[in-house]
Design a protein around this motif. Structure first.
Motif, PDB file in Angstrom:
ATOM      1  N   TYR A  89       0.803  -1.226   0.000  1.00 53.14           N
ATOM      2  CA  TYR A  89       0.000   0.000   0.000  1.00 53.14           C
ATOM      3  C   TYR A  89       0.839   1.282   0.000  1.00 53.14           C
ATOM      4  CZ  TYR A  89      -3.360  -3.441   1.839  1.00 53.14           C
ATOM      5  OH  TYR A  89      -4.106  -4.560   2.052  1.00 53.14           O
ATOM      6  N   ILE A  91       1.537   3.061   2.580  1.00 55.99           N
ATOM      7  CA  ILE A  91       0.876   3.956   3.523  1.00 55.99           C
ATOM      8  C   ILE A  91       1.772   4.202   4.737  1.00 55.99           C
ATOM      9  CG2 ILE A  91      -1.143   4.239   5.016  1.00 55.99           C
ATOM     10  CD1 ILE A  91      -1.703   4.365   1.974  1.00 55.99           C
ATOM     11  N   ASP A  93       1.625   4.776   8.406  1.00 62.25           N
ATOM     12  CA  ASP A  93       0.647   4.595   9.472  1.00 62.25           C
ATOM     13  C   ASP A  93       0.641   5.737  10.476  1.00 62.25           C
ATOM     14  OD1 ASP A  93      -0.218   2.216   8.407  1.00 62.25           O
ATOM     15  OD2 ASP A  93       0.969   0.945   9.744  1.00 62.25           O
ATOM     16  N   GLY A  94       1.785   6.360  10.711  1.00 60.67           N
ATOM     17  CA  GLY A  94       1.869   7.416  11.708  1.00 60.67           C
ATOM     18  C   GLY A  94       1.424   8.782  11.227  1.00 60.67           C
ATOM     19  N   ASN A 100      -1.365  11.277   3.764  1.00 61.17           N
ATOM     20  CA  ASN A 100      -1.070  10.146   2.891  1.00 61.17           C
ATOM     21  C   ASN A 100      -1.602  10.347   1.477  1.00 61.17           C
ATOM     22  OD1 ASN A 100       0.220   7.447   4.019  1.00 61.17           O
ATOM     23  ND2 ASN A 100      -0.843   8.431   5.726  1.00 61.17           N
ATOM     24  N   LEU A 135      -5.491   8.929  11.862  1.00 61.83           N
ATOM     25  CA  LEU A 135      -4.224   8.293  11.539  1.00 61.83           C
ATOM     26  C   LEU A 135      -4.455   7.112  10.604  1.00 61.83           C
ATOM     27  CD1 LEU A 135      -2.200   8.199  14.897  1.00 61.83           C
ATOM     28  CD2 LEU A 135      -1.822   9.675  12.915  1.00 61.83           C
ATOM     29  N   ALA A 136      -3.631   6.993   9.577  1.00 64.51           N
ATOM     30  CA  ALA A 136      -3.793   5.922   8.601  1.00 64.51           C
ATOM     31  C   ALA A 136      -3.631   4.546   9.240  1.00 64.51           C
ATOM     32  CB  ALA A 136      -2.785   6.092   7.466  1.00 64.51           C
ATOM     33  N   GLY A 137      -2.862   4.477  10.319  1.00 62.13           N
ATOM     34  CA  GLY A 137      -2.660   3.203  11.001  1.00 62.13           C
ATOM     35  C   GLY A 137      -3.930   2.634  11.610  1.00 62.13           C
ATOM     36  N   HIS A 138      -4.970   3.462  11.748  1.00 63.75           N
ATOM     37  CA  HIS A 138      -6.237   2.993  12.303  1.00 63.75           C
ATOM     38  C   HIS A 138      -7.123   2.326  11.257  1.00 63.75           C
ATOM     39  CE1 HIS A 138      -5.933   6.234  15.730  1.00 63.75           C
ATOM     40  NE2 HIS A 138      -5.026   5.281  15.825  1.00 63.75           N
ATOM     41  N   SER A 140      -8.427  -0.274   8.264  1.00 65.55           N
ATOM     42  CA  SER A 140      -8.338  -1.702   7.953  1.00 65.55           C
ATOM     43  C   SER A 140      -7.547  -1.898   6.668  1.00 65.55           C
ATOM     44  CB  SER A 140      -9.740  -2.286   7.787  1.00 65.55           C
ATOM     45  OG  SER A 140     -10.354  -1.761   6.603  1.00 65.55           O
ATOM     46  N   LYS A 144      -7.018   0.822   3.705  1.00 73.83           N
ATOM     47  CA  LYS A 144      -5.686   1.272   3.278  1.00 73.83           C
ATOM     48  C   LYS A 144      -5.531   1.123   1.764  1.00 73.83           C
ATOM     49  CE  LYS A 144      -3.069   0.555   7.550  1.00 73.83           C
ATOM     50  NZ  LYS A 144      -1.967  -0.188   8.204  1.00 73.83           N
TER      51      LYS A 144
END
Length: 221
Positions: A89, A91, A93-94, A100, A135-138, A140, A144
């Motif tokens: 991806y 991406i 995450d942070g 992003n 946050l992108a880390g949240h 699925s 993503k």
């Protein structure tokens, strides 16, 4: 933009990945690179995107030979014309969903800048509206994947290279991703997909069997 491979071969670490591959990928129609696992689908995708060098043959962009492009020319090609949606991806995450997508922040802080109208459109098209500050880390795995596509939509790239876009996605996310890629092609972009997914393959207009030594098939509707 038309991307072509002309009789290309790739050898990595003494192993021949594939030989004599030729394919023409045209704007306005999705091209699927298909074949068994290990056939070289992803390698061919990376060669077409100038991420990997070829051992023999030529890569053409709009009939211009770009096989020997140096690093600066490749970077300009990626910056000006290309978006990649690869299996990891890409991406961060942070970082926020918005960052992003736009890949831009204010020099004075973490405030995301960029074209707000295009950002909003990319969020709406991918079903991520209202989540730009999250946050992108949240997200699925399916979200993503859609976020990676939102980045491509925001950039409005001429060419989209996509590797196994529906792998491990549920039926709902699979259909959404296929719809987004189809819309990208309908808008006159060149979309090249490495895939083994039957539903994804059915949505593509040009099918190229990697390693088969046969010509690509253009489907009629």
């Amino acid at each position: 933009m038309i991307i072509e491979a002309q009789d290309i071969s790739v050898k990595i670490g003494g192993r021949i990945v594939f030989e004599g591959e030729s394919v023409s990928c045209k704007p306005g129609i999705m091209t699927a690179l298909i074949g068994a696992s290990g056939s070289g689908k992803t390698t061919l995708l990376h060669c077409l995107g100038l991420l990997l060098p070829v051992s023999k043959g030529s890569i053409l962009i709009n009939k211009n030979d770009v096989t020997k492009y140096g690093s600066a020319a490749r970077r300009r090609f990626w910056r000006d014309h290309v978006a990649f949606v690869l299996q990891d991806y890409g991406i961060m995450d942070g970082e926020s969903v918005a960052f992003n997508i736009t890949m831009q922040t204010s020099v004075f802080g973490r405030r995301v800048i960029g074209n707000k109208e295009r950002l909003t459109q990319s969020l709406e098209k991918t079903g991520l509206k209202g989540r730009e500050k999250e946050l992108a880390g949240h997200l699925s795995g399916g979200e993503k994947q859609r976020l990676a596509l939102a980045r491509a939509i925001y950039k409005d790239a001429d060419i989209l290279f996509v590797d196994e876009p529906t792998a491990s996605l549920d039926a709902t996310n699979r259909r959404k991703v296929i719809e987004l890629l189809t819309d990208f092609a309908v808008r006159g972009r060149t979309v090249i997909v490495s895939t083994h997914d039957a539903e994804m393959i059915e949505s593509c207009g040009i099918l190229h069997q990697v390693g088969s030594k046969t010509n690509s098939i253009t489907k009629s509707y």
